[in-house]
Design an enzyme around this catalytic site. Structure first.
Site, short mmCIF file in Angstrom:
data_model
loop_
_atom_site.label_atom_id
_atom_site.label_comp_id
_atom_site.label_asym_id
_atom_site.label_seq_id
_atom_site.Cartn_x
_atom_site.Cartn_y
_atom_site.Cartn_z
N ASP A 21 0.82 -1.23 0.00
CA ASP A 21 0.00 0.00 0.00
C ASP A 21 0.85 1.27 0.00
O ASP A 21 0.44 2.30 0.54
CB ASP A 21 -0.96 0.03 1.20
N LYS B 211 2.27 2.06 -5.25
CA LYS B 211 2.80 1.47 -6.48
C LYS B 211 1.92 1.81 -7.67
O LYS B 211 2.42 2.05 -8.78
CB LYS B 211 2.92 -0.05 -6.33
N GLN C 18 1.85 -6.31 -3.56
CA GLN C 18 2.38 -6.35 -2.20
C GLN C 18 3.78 -5.70 -2.12
O GLN C 18 4.04 -4.78 -2.88
CB GLN C 18 2.40 -7.79 -1.65
N GLY D 172 -4.22 -4.46 -4.43
CA GLY D 172 -5.11 -3.40 -4.87
C GLY D 172 -4.33 -2.15 -5.21
O GLY D 172 -3.66 -1.59 -4.34
N HIS D 173 -4.34 -1.73 -6.47
CA HIS D 173 -3.63 -0.53 -6.89
C HIS D 173 -4.65 0.53 -7.31
O HIS D 173 -5.41 0.33 -8.26
CB HIS D 173 -2.69 -0.84 -8.05
#
Length: 462
Positions: A27, A30, A260, A54-55
């Site tokens: 988080d 990225k 991650q 999750g991006h």
């Protein structure tokens, strides 16, 4: 101007092969980095993990929360690749494709590795039951079945994306689903035959009734979903190793996008509170078959966050921690869970840099610290009276006993969201950034000062 297209192009096209990963516990921003880079590169490869990542991306088409789709999706000139080290939930991927096609002027260029493991409907069910069974000892997975998909791969008992195109896939799917239903019942605590011997006929009748009415998995209904996914994704499935190597040989600019982060690596992270894959440079090579990487950029926040269980030496469980959480909107893109927050940990981040092969940093969310009169920076650990400036040989008990050693730095108390040249940062901010780089041992070449696409400062453009 440091935030100009020229400075950005110089940075992202400086090397032919770049891998971008997280240097902390995930988080770190990225998605922001890859979205920016995708304006200047030719190929974006998602390299590890699955829908547990999750991006969040904000661009001229709105806000997107991608879990599988590579972040180059909004650039029609970019080839987006889902590599072989990624576990693919085809239902989730189609949902993201639909969202992109609804809002973008053209469909993303996407190719999916036929060798990537498939996430099957039983994986998430087993993941959730296993976490539930651990009680207070749960590790905080996203319950997306990622670890179970990787486990099946290691056991040589899973499905790959290419199997969707196998004429015998329906037969194999139903046979496997029947076996998985039995395993799921055992995970949920249903009694074994040997445990039924001393029950009365009435008790047996009740157990049989409950077992018949409880449904975990509807194999026929799930098969329909996967066959529809095969029709939709079939044209995109192929040999991505060859595609990436051809792009490399043609001189294309290639960017790896990790899920991650380094401190969650299955081998090097704070086990067992880790992910099931390799976010660092090793994951890039596993996913692409390409072992020529020119640089690895590690994204890191100007403070620390973590989702789920596991040690976090600088965690703040007070008003300051809540301030960072609310000011930084620290809630998981995948889980929606509130993130744990804390001061920047140079010891843990340096270890992440080392194990992921990181050669430079992209520092995000420094603007969240704009109003603070002081900032603590963790420069060492104390464990049982002994001090460490580098990561000790950590066991979980050892990490839980860590006392962070802080250097207190003066805050800048000025709004920096409009800064686009490094020289325009307040001196106190530059002191903070430079101290982090000194402690970590690699330079900070990019800084993000807001969620907007252009809220980026490049050191090479100052």
């Amino acid at each position: 101007m440091a935030g100009s297209k020229e400075a950005a192009a110089r940075h992202w096209r400086k090397e032919q092969v770049t891998h971008l990963t997280g240097a902390q516990w995930g988080d770190e921003g990225k998605g922001k980095g890859v979205d920016e880079a995708s304006q200047f590169v030719d190929v974006v490869v998602r390299t590890n993990g699955g829908a547990n990542a999750g991006h969040t991306i904000e661009n001229e088409y709105g806000e997107f929360k991608n879990h599988l789709m590579p972040c180059g999706f909004a650039n029609p000139d970019v080839l987006n690749v889902i590599g072989s080290h990624v576990v693919v939930d085809p239902i989730q991927l189609i949902s993201e494709l639909d969202d992109a096609e609804d809002r973008l002027p053209s469909s993303p260029q996407l190719v999916i590795s036929s060798q990537a493991p498939l996430v099957m409907p039983w994986h998430g069910i087993k993941d959730g039951l296993r976490e539930k069974g651990k009680g207070d000892a749960s590790i905080g997975t996203t319950k997306k079945g990622i670890g179970d998909a990787y486990s099946d791969l290691a056991l040589r008992d899973g499905f790959l994306v290419g199997h969707l195109l196998d004429p015998k896939f329906p037969e194999k799917f139903l046979r496997k689903a029947e076996d998985q239903n039995r395993q799921i019942r055992l995970l949920d605590g249903e009694m074994l035959v040997s445990e039924l011997e001393e029950l009365t006929p009435k008790q047996l009748e009740r157990i049989v009734y409950q077992a018949k009415r409880k449904s975990y998995l509807d194999p026929e209904a799930e098969l329909v979903k996967y066959l529809e996914a095969a029709d939709r994704l079939g044209p995109m499935i192929g040999n991505t190793t060859t595609r990436v190597k051809e792009a490399y040989d043609d001189g294309k600019i290639i960017l790896g996008e990790a899920g991650q982060a380094a401190l969650l690596d299955i081998t090097y992270g704070t086990y067992p509170y880790v992910t099931s894959s390799h976010p660092g440079v090793a994951g890039f090579s596993l996913s692409t078959g390409l072992h020529k990487v020119d640089r690895v950029i590690g994204t890191t926040k100007a403070y620390m966050t973590r989702v789920g269980g596991g040690p976090m030496p600088t965690e703040l469980e007070d008003e300051m921690g809540e301030y960072l959480r609310e000011k930084g909107r620290e809630y998981g893109a995948t889980t929606k869970r509130p993130r744990r927050t804390g001061w920047f940990d140079a010891v843990a981040t340096k270890y992440g840099v080392q194990t992921a092969g990181i050669t430079e940093l992209m520092l995000t969310k420094s603007d969240i610290l704009d109003e603070l009169p002081f900032i603590n920076l963790c420069v060492g650990y104390e464990i049982d009276g002994q001090q460490f400036s580098t990561m000790p040989d950590f066991s979980l008990s050892g990490m839980e006993n860590v006392k962070p050693i802080y250097k207190t730095m003066k805050g800048w108390q000025k709004n920096t969201t409009a800064v686009r040249n490094f020289s325009d940062f307040p001196e106190e901010a530059k002191d903070y950034f430079n101290k982090i780089a000194e402690l970590i041992g690699v330079p900070i070449n990019v800084l993000s000062v807001g969620p907007e696409r252009d809220a980026i400062v490049y050191r090479n453009g100052q």
